[in-house]
Design an enzyme around this catalytic site. Structure first.
Site, PDB file in Angstrom:
ATOM      1  CE  LYS A   1      19.326   5.494  72.359  1.00  0.00           C
ATOM      2  NZ  LYS A   1      20.519   5.916  73.069  1.00  0.00           N
TER       3      LYS A   1
ATOM      4  CG  ASP B   1      25.236   2.965  78.401  1.00  0.00           C
ATOM      5  OD1 ASP B   1      24.015   2.724  78.321  1.00  0.00           O
ATOM      6  OD2 ASP B   1      25.775   3.940  77.833  1.00  0.00           O
TER       7      ASP B   1
ATOM      8  CD1 TRP C   1      26.264   5.476  72.566  1.00  0.00           C
ATOM      9  CD2 TRP C   1      26.352   7.473  73.557  1.00  0.00           C
ATOM     10  NE1 TRP C   1      25.382   6.311  71.920  1.00  0.00           N
ATOM     11  CE2 TRP C   1      25.414   7.536  72.503  1.00  0.00           C
ATOM     12  CE3 TRP C   1      26.566   8.615  74.332  1.00  0.00           C
ATOM     13  CZ2 TRP C   1      24.700   8.704  72.212  1.00  0.00           C
ATOM     14  CZ3 TRP C   1      25.861   9.788  74.033  1.00  0.00           C
ATOM     15  CH2 TRP C   1      24.937   9.819  72.988  1.00  0.00           C
TER      16      TRP C   1
HETATM   17  C1  LIG Z   1      21.502   6.768  73.480  1.00  0.00           C
HETATM   18  C2  LIG Z   1      22.620   6.294  74.313  1.00  0.00           C
HETATM   19  C3  LIG Z   1      23.203   7.093  75.309  1.00  0.00           C
HETATM   20  C4  LIG Z   1      22.789   8.538  75.543  1.00  0.00           C
HETATM   21  O1  LIG Z   1      21.584   8.595  76.194  1.00  0.00           O
HETATM   22  P1  LIG Z   1      20.991   9.981  76.741  1.00  0.00           P
HETATM   23  O2  LIG Z   1      19.778   9.498  77.467  1.00  0.00           O
HETATM   24  O3  LIG Z   1      20.708  10.841  75.569  1.00  0.00           O
HETATM   25  O4  LIG Z   1      21.984  10.581  77.661  1.00  0.00           O
HETATM   26  C5  LIG Z   1      24.197   6.546  76.077  1.00  0.00           C
HETATM   27  N1  LIG Z   1      24.620   5.282  75.895  1.00  0.00           N
HETATM   28  C6  LIG Z   1      24.088   4.487  74.941  1.00  0.00           C
HETATM   29  C7  LIG Z   1      24.595   3.099  74.767  1.00  0.00           C
HETATM   30  C8  LIG Z   1      23.080   4.973  74.119  1.00  0.00           C
HETATM   31  O5  LIG Z   1      22.551   4.188  73.173  1.00  0.00           O
END
Ligand SMILES: *Cc1c(COP(=O)(O)O)cnc(C)c1O
Length: 360
Positions: A196, A172, A102
């Site tokens: 999540k 993030d 990511w």
């Molecule tokens: C799941 C995840 C993403 C991607 O998320 P989307 O909503 O599918 O774009 C990005 N960063 C992290 C840390 C993630 O766990």
């Protein structure tokens, strides 16, 4: 059919009481004669839903008044662009830590809009650890420093935040928001896809310090400008109404449990139990450096691909589902988000013990 223990990395398990509550008001929301999905987002009923969700999130994360809380769409990955488009305006450069897939994608996206300096990376070992940084490694002229607080795929997380001085820290937090207490004031911006720890996919939460909003690059699309959403209370366009309602129910559930600190205690207990088993097992092993272990995503492996496949298949039969690891790590990954009951984790460990006995 009894509910399964769903260890999916995302979309992931939701708290059962939240699903029950949503089911009970699905067709007729609190005497309105319609579902939340059918309501105008401009109606007073919906206004109270979105305002209630924001108020609950502010309460459980203790978000200071000088931060906006925005509910946007496009997933966490749209934020990879949005962060750069809004924040890379002064010196047109930013520092990034590369701690997983990511992070890598965030870096690639930001490079479209300015200069990206990768300050540290753990790619040399397929991201099994969090690289150490010191204050002098960061560029004081960077517009921001970006980190991924929890690396969903690899199962590592930052146990302390990098020292970035006056440079805003952007995080993030998709896979560990609300899992433990976080001091929001240490961040310039936090973003998280909902699927999540927050609710169903479709909503992305952005928590951004107000002084960082309003300087988007000239060519920034209207919908990618934080100012657009801040000015409109996340109602510039039709927001993901049902997802925000569900997120609000999850925030209420957290409040009723005693807040994020209560969850943190349980989450740490759940994770410690799995790691203790892995550390003492002669068959199973964890894949990351002990000091950087995530309390949300636990990757682990068996000695052979055959045993990995056998474990995943037998686990599935017993109702432990979505344990297959990411293709870049192999083996298994147990995602033990807020909504995974402690009982589910203890039962998984008991099954792992049995599997070890049967396959030694
Ligand atoms: C799941 C995840 C993403 C991607 O998320 P989307 O909503 O599918 O774009 C990005 N960063 C992290 C840390 C993630 O766990």
């Amino acid at each position: 059919m009894p509910r399964k223990y769903n260890f999916s990395a995302g979309p992931s398990i939701l708290p059962e009481p939240v699903l029950q509550k949503a089911a009970s008001e699905l067709v007729d929301y609190r005497g309105q004669g319609m579902s939340v999905m059918e309501m105008s987002h401009r109606s007073p009923e919906y206004k109270s839903i979105i305002e209630g969700a924001e108020a609950s999130l502010r309460e459980i994360m203790a978000i200071p008044a000088n931060y906006y809380v925005l509910f946007v769409q496009g997933g966490a990955q749209s934020q990879f662009a949005m962060v750069a488009l809004n924040l890379m305006h002064k010196h047109k450069k930013a520092d990034y830590l590369n701690t997983g897939q990511w992070s890598k994608k965030a870096i690639a996206e930001a490079k479209r809009y300015g200069t990206v300096n990768v300050v540290a990376s753990s790619e040399d070992t397929t991201f099994t650890y969090i690289p150490q940084t010191t204050a002098d490694m960061f560029d004081p002229q960077a517009d921001y420093v970006h980190i991924t607080t929890n690396n969903t795929i690899y199962g590592t997380c930052f146990k302390s935040l990098p020292e970035t001085g006056d440079v805003p820290l952007v995080a993030d937090m998709s896979s560990n928001i609300l899992s433990e207490r976080m001091d929001v004031s240490k961040f310039g911006l936090i973003y998280a896809g909902a699927q999540k720890n927050i609710g169903p996919a479709g909503v992305t939460v952005v928590i951004v310090r107000k002084d960082l909003v309003g300087n988007a690059l000239d060519f920034c699309p209207t919908m990618f400008n934080y100012q657009t959403h801040a000015d409109a209370g996340s109602m510039y366009n039709t927001p993901p109404t049902y997802g925000i309602y569900m997120a609000g129910l999850v925030f209420e559930w957290i409040k009723e449990l005693g807040g994020v600190s209560a969850l943190e205690m349980v989450n740490k207990r759940k994770a410690a139990a799995v790691y203790e088993f892995l550390d003492n097992s002669e068959l199973f092993s964890g894949t990351v450096v002990a000091g950087d272990r995530s309390i949300m995503n636990v990757p682990f492996i068996l000695p052979t691909d055959e045993l990995n496949a056998k474990f995943i298949a037998e686990a599935k039969e017993l109702g432990f589902v979505n344990l297959k690891g990411h293709r870049t790590v192999g083996g298994m990954r147990a995602s033990i988000y807020n909504a995974m009951p402690e009982e589910g984790v203890m039962k998984l460990i008991a099954f792992m013990k049995q599997f070890e006995t049967d396959n030694r």
